[in-house]
Design a protein around this motif. Structure first.
Motif, PDB file in Angstrom:
ATOM      1  N   LEU A 211      -2.159   7.391  22.357  1.00  0.00           N
ATOM      2  CA  LEU A 211      -1.133   7.344  21.034  1.00  0.00           C
ATOM      3  C   LEU A 211      -0.074   7.757  21.350  1.00  0.00           C
ATOM      4  O   LEU A 211       0.804   7.155  20.559  1.00  0.00           O
ATOM      5  CB  LEU A 211      -2.163   8.347  20.044  1.00  0.00           C
ATOM      6  N   GLY A 214       1.743   4.641  22.670  1.00  0.00           N
ATOM      7  CA  GLY A 214       1.758   3.920  21.291  1.00  0.00           C
ATOM      8  C   GLY A 214       3.151   4.088  20.205  1.00  0.00           C
ATOM      9  O   GLY A 214       3.704   3.294  19.809  1.00  0.00           O
ATOM     10  N   LYS A 215       2.937   5.329  20.008  1.00  0.00           N
ATOM     11  CA  LYS A 215       4.177   5.903  19.177  1.00  0.00           C
ATOM     12  C   LYS A 215       5.505   5.752  19.679  1.00  0.00           C
ATOM     13  O   LYS A 215       6.268   5.077  18.902  1.00  0.00           O
ATOM     14  CB  LYS A 215       4.087   7.450  18.543  1.00  0.00           C
ATOM     15  N   VAL A 234       3.061  -3.695  13.544  1.00  0.00           N
ATOM     16  CA  VAL A 234       1.706  -2.815  14.251  1.00  0.00           C
ATOM     17  C   VAL A 234       0.427  -3.287  13.624  1.00  0.00           C
ATOM     18  O   VAL A 234       0.341  -3.555  12.269  1.00  0.00           O
ATOM     19  CB  VAL A 234       1.967  -1.396  13.873  1.00  0.00           C
ATOM     20  N   PHE A 236      -3.579  -2.160  13.325  1.00  0.00           N
ATOM     21  CA  PHE A 236      -4.466  -0.988  13.350  1.00  0.00           C
ATOM     22  C   PHE A 236      -5.808  -1.464  13.319  1.00  0.00           C
ATOM     23  O   PHE A 236      -6.346  -2.378  12.642  1.00  0.00           O
ATOM     24  CB  PHE A 236      -4.262  -0.111  12.205  1.00  0.00           C
ATOM     25  N   GLU A 282     -10.748   3.273  17.612  1.00  0.00           N
ATOM     26  CA  GLU A 282      -9.654   2.810  16.810  1.00  0.00           C
ATOM     27  C   GLU A 282      -8.569   2.315  17.989  1.00  0.00           C
ATOM     28  O   GLU A 282      -8.314   3.154  18.760  1.00  0.00           O
ATOM     29  CB  GLU A 282      -9.208   3.974  16.081  1.00  0.00           C
ATOM     30  N   LEU A 284      -4.586   0.503  18.523  1.00  0.00           N
ATOM     31  CA  LEU A 284      -3.329  -0.118  17.927  1.00  0.00           C
ATOM     32  C   LEU A 284      -2.795  -1.258  18.740  1.00  0.00           C
ATOM     33  O   LEU A 284      -2.943  -1.056  19.996  1.00  0.00           O
ATOM     34  CB  LEU A 284      -2.233   1.132  17.942  1.00  0.00           C
ATOM     35  N   VAL A 286       0.798  -2.963  19.169  1.00  0.00           N
ATOM     36  CA  VAL A 286       2.247  -3.159  18.922  1.00  0.00           C
ATOM     37  C   VAL A 286       2.918  -4.402  19.148  1.00  0.00           C
ATOM     38  O   VAL A 286       3.019  -4.667  20.364  1.00  0.00           O
ATOM     39  CB  VAL A 286       3.084  -2.087  19.379  1.00  0.00           C
ATOM     40  N   ILE A 339       2.359   3.609  11.266  1.00  0.00           N
ATOM     41  CA  ILE A 339       0.827   3.632  11.542  1.00  0.00           C
ATOM     42  C   ILE A 339       0.170   4.133  10.390  1.00  0.00           C
ATOM     43  O   ILE A 339      -1.065   3.544  10.371  1.00  0.00           O
ATOM     44  CB  ILE A 339       0.554   4.921  12.760  1.00  0.00           C
ATOM     45  N   ALA A 342      -0.355   0.853   8.487  1.00  0.00           N
ATOM     46  CA  ALA A 342      -1.185  -0.010   8.863  1.00  0.00           C
ATOM     47  C   ALA A 342      -2.781   0.514   8.876  1.00  0.00           C
ATOM     48  O   ALA A 342      -3.728  -0.026   8.580  1.00  0.00           O
ATOM     49  CB  ALA A 342      -1.075  -0.177  10.529  1.00  0.00           C
ATOM     50  N   ASP A 343      -2.879   1.762   9.000  1.00  0.00           N
ATOM     51  CA  ASP A 343      -4.186   2.322   8.635  1.00  0.00           C
ATOM     52  C   ASP A 343      -4.800   2.059   7.306  1.00  0.00           C
ATOM     53  O   ASP A 343      -5.898   1.856   6.942  1.00  0.00           O
ATOM     54  CB  ASP A 343      -4.090   3.814   9.082  1.00  0.00           C
TER      55      ASP A 343
END
Length: 367
Positions: A211, A214-215, A234, A236, A282, A284, A286, A339, A342-343
């Motif tokens: 994560l 990812g961020k 992004v 999710f 979960e 991600l 990008v 994020i 997208a969640d």
């Protein structure tokens, strides 16, 4: 990951001792005959017995070096070196190479022992040389020949050359050992730094970015999009039915699903894109520099179709689907916000029946 253990250190020391033994055996074949040739100018001396016995011991150690322990080899060599030094000083005084043999023995001890013990040994050596200096000074001991006679003999020069060559070789071997040891430690440190970096930036199970990375990639995508007036997205991803696989087939099967999902995601996006596992089931994705929301949707549909393909694990057919939420860089100004949106879109896809995607809109809200 490579780990440098005490056993590795002992192995390095043992190799260094074996090199030393081979060198010593070679030089013994030169030094002992050269030393015995002193008979021509001094007659037979008691120290010659020590030299002959020491030479035979060194050759025996060299032959049996792989069967002997490191401490035994070093202790025996140190005993031989000390015996030769004392015998030489007692017989020849300053005309001998006894002092050199004390120094050589100190280097030998450094291979297997601490610097404190070597320091104690050198104090013993200095005390011994001081004692013999006093004995020769008072006349209690005398060399078998005059200094001028000895210094003008080719025998004396041969012995000096041989002993000094051995000293230099020993120092080279010792520092070669230290260099190898240092290089091993440097390699270990580099590998450990790489491993620390990998653990800090990657998921341990799947090998994907975590994560944190990812961020960081999302922040870069937002900055790049804003600067160049482009678009990024992004996605999710949450797996549908993953809990049931864990419950019915065990965590090994669940791990296999996560690994295979990571593989499918990684192989179905572009090289410039980033896939990260952010926890549990979960993920991600990008997407850098996409032309439009339609392009993000096309990739989302491709990923959905790839994930739902069943695969075999230990003769069991395992199947999961995925719910995807898509948010565009135009929807947020920060990675956390993007994020979260997208969640929210992903939960919207779940509410709509799962195994599908949803594009973030102001009407999306997390369940």
């Amino acid at each position: 990951m490579m780990r440098f253990t005490q056993l590795d250190m002992e192995s390095f020391r043992d190799k260094s001792a074996n090199r030393l033994l081979l060198l010593a055996a070679l030089l013994v074949c030169i030094a002992v005959p050269a030393t015995l040739s002193r008979y021509l100018i001094s007659g037979w001396q008691f120290s010659f017995y020590v030299y002959i016995g020491s030479g035979l011991f060194v050759i025996a150690l060299a032959v049996l070096r792989h069967r002997l322990s490191l401490k035994f080899k070093i202790n025996t060599l140190a005993t031989i070196g000390t015996s030769v030094a004392i015998a030489a000083l007692a017989n020849w005084g300053l005309l001998s190479n006894g002092m050199i043999w004390f120094v050589i023995t100190g280097f030998i001890l450094m291979i297997a022992y601490t610097s404190r013990l070597v320091l104690l040994y050198m104090l013993f050596a200095v005390s011994t040389m001081t004692l013999f200096a006093w004995l020769f000074y008072t006349g209690a001991l005398k060399p078998p020949v005059e200094a001028n006679q000895f210094a003008s003999s080719h025998v004396a020069w041969i012995n000096a050359i041989v002993s000094n060559m051995f000293s230099l070789m020993l120092i080279m071997i010792h520092f070669s050992y230290l260099k190898e040891y240092q290089q091993q430690l440097i390699s270990l440190l580099e590998e450990q730094n790489q491993e620390i970096s990998r653990l800090a930036n990657h998921d341990n199970l799947t090998g994907l970015h975590n994560l944190r990375v990812g961020k960081d990639r999302i922040t870069q995508a937002i900055t790049f999009s804003r600067r160049n007036k482009t678009m990024a997205a992004v996605i999710f991803i949450d797996l549908d039915g993953f809990k049931e696989i864990n419950d019915q087939h065990g965590h090994d099967a669940g791990d296999a699903v996560l690994i295979e999902t990571a593989h499918r995601l990684s192989h179905n996006v572009r090289e410039v894109d980033t896939v990260a596992r952010i926890g549990g089931d979960e993920f991600l994705v990008v997407l850098q520099e996409i032309s439009s929301a339609t392009a993000a949707v096309a990739i989302a549909e491709k990923l959905i179709n790839k994930i739902k393909v069943p695969f075999i694990h230990e003769n069991n057919t395992l199947s999961v689907t995925a719910s995807l939420g898509i948010a565009l860089t135009s929807d947020a100004q920060a990675a956390e916000e993007l994020i979260k949106k997208a969640d929210s879109a992903m939960y919207q896809a779940k509410r709509q029946g799962k195994n599908r995607y949803a594009l973030f809109s102001s009407g999306c809200s997390a369940a």
